[in-house]
Design an enzyme around this catalytic site. Structure first.
Site, PDB file in Angstrom:
ATOM      1  N   GLY A 185     -59.047 -54.423 -29.534  1.00  0.00           N
ATOM      2  CA  GLY A 185     -59.751 -53.897 -30.498  1.00  0.00           C
ATOM      3  C   GLY A 185     -60.931 -52.775 -30.763  1.00  0.00           C
ATOM      4  O   GLY A 185     -61.621 -52.738 -30.922  1.00  0.00           O
ATOM      5  N   ASP A 228     -62.252 -45.008 -36.046  1.00  0.00           N
ATOM      6  CA  ASP A 228     -61.492 -45.302 -34.665  1.00  0.00           C
ATOM      7  C   ASP A 228     -61.355 -43.505 -33.876  1.00  0.00           C
ATOM      8  O   ASP A 228     -61.811 -43.042 -33.073  1.00  0.00           O
ATOM      9  CB  ASP A 228     -60.169 -45.459 -34.020  1.00  0.00           C
ATOM     10  CG  ASP A 228     -60.566 -47.735 -35.063  1.00  0.00           C
ATOM     11  OD1 ASP A 228     -61.699 -48.068 -35.810  1.00  0.00           O
ATOM     12  OD2 ASP A 228     -59.527 -47.982 -35.497  1.00  0.00           O
TER      13      ASP A 228
END
Ligand code: GLA
Length: 379
Positions: free
Chosen positions: A122, A171
């Site tokens: 993650g 991200d």
């Protein structure tokens, strides 16, 4: 061997000579999960774990890649029909194609890459890979004329169009914009952002990686996004950014109970990011921690992206007196992020390692978080 030395050695043996080094980082997110594709706020930062590549234009129209970690090679052309079969190479092919689609230039190159961002934890190793190559292609072939937001969007579109993940912008944004010792609060609707120097005296951020990756069929991430979009549509708004609980409750009868729960989480999470930023500004660390636990609860019960192992890690953190703890990233495995007072740092790590190991038969991996720079050229 150091990452850079390992890459250089492989570059020499595969292609001969030398190229230029680039790197980009994995990320953490203090709070603000599954809010990016809902036009909400996120609060990530880049970390000291990177994907690094050595790259050299080769004067042809072919890209030749070697992945040190996978010990695998790929060669592809730059037309849409040239997509490679290996998933890992599609990330780089996608970056090239998305750059070209935006009017940028990409020519053939040779590249070797490797990384130390743990996979499946993650921490967005894929965004680090995309950002590293987007940055490099911009530097090598476009005289850095593509702005940083566009670099992040090139990575995001790569996920959408070449990897099947309908992700938000968090991200790739964190990987490109990351700055040493700073978290970044990003408004994913306006794309306004603010750097927050992040150092809380007396506390450390610790990642506890369950080393569990639940491969769920039917792309549950995309399904979560679809739920949110259905509710937004029912409310007549573009994204859940503009929803509140009163509006949601008014349409409760018209949406499925599952969609209702998903939207309830997102609406709460949007407020929690702002709450954490305010609390940090006042030095109210207890509130930061409480909101992190609330996020975990919401991700587990309403958004249903947690799993037994992560819920257990959260319980142990609570028992140990950790100030804040929650699942981090998209979910379905990976790690928790923990705000840990210095005086219990060592005992927490010992306890969580021991308890997790005796319950699941393997130890979690522990990483202290160091907030670092994002995409860059290494001269
Ligand atoms: C993944 C996605 C991000 C974001 C998070 C959840 O990491 O790539 O865009 O949605 O999940 O916050």
């Amino acid at each position: 061997m150091e990452l850079q030395d390992k890459i250089r050695e492989a570059f020499v043996s595969h292609f001969g000579g030398e190229g230029i080094f680039y790197a980009s980082a994995g990320r953490i997110n203090l709070i603000g999960e599954h809010t990016d594709y809902n036009g909400g706020f996120v609060f990530p930062g880049a970390i000291d774990k990177v994907i690094m590549a050595e790259i050299r234009p080769n004067g042809t129209d072919k890209v030749n890649l070697y992945s040190v970690d996978l010990n695998d090679s790929s060669t592809f052309g730059l037309e849409e029909a040239d997509a490679p079969s290996q998933q890992w190479a599609r990330y780089i092919f996608g970056v090239c194609r998305e750059t070209i689609k935006r009017g940028g230039t990409v020519k053939g190159f040779d590249a070797v890459f490797a990384g130390n961002v743990p996979l499946g934890a993650g921490l967005s190793s894929s965004a680090a890979l995309e950002s590293c190559f987007a940055f490099a292609v911009n530097d090598l072939f476009n005289a850095n004329s593509i702005d940083k937001f566009e670099l992040a969007k090139i990575g995001q579109s790569t996920e959408h169009n070449y990897c099947g993940v309908n992700c938000g912008i968090m991200d790739q944004f964190a990987s490109v914009f990351g700055k040493k010792d700073c978290l970044i609060r990003l408004d994913c609707r306006s794309l306004e952002y603010e750097y927050f120097p992040f150092k809380i005296d007396g506390y450390k951020l610790v990642l506890v990686d369950s080393v569990v990756k639940h491969e769920l069929v039917d792309s549950p991430y995309n399904k979560r996004r679809e739920s949110c979009e259905r509710v937004a549509k029912r409310l007549g708004i573009e994204t859940l950014r503009d929803a509140d609980m009163e509006m949601l409750d008014a349409v409760k009868a018209d949406v499925t109970s599952e969609d209702y729960m998903r939207a309830r989480f997102v609406i709460g999470e949007k407020e929690r990011v702002l709450g954490v930023c305010d609390a940090l500004n006042r030095g109210d660390i207890a509130t930061v921690g409480r909101l992190m636990y609330e996020t975990h609860e919401g991700l587990s019960k309403d958004y249903e992206v947690s799993c037994e192992e992560l819920d257990y890690l959260n319980d142990v953190a609570k028992e140990c007196g950790v100030t804040g703890s929650r699942i981090m990233g998209g979910g379905f495995g990976g790690c928790t992020i923990n705000l840990v007072p210095d005086d219990i740092h060592d005992s927490f790590i010992a306890t969580v390692t021991e308890k997790f190991n005796s319950r699941y038969g393997h130890k979690p991996k522990i990483y202290d978080v160091i907030i670092s720079d994002g995409a860059r050229r290494i001269d």
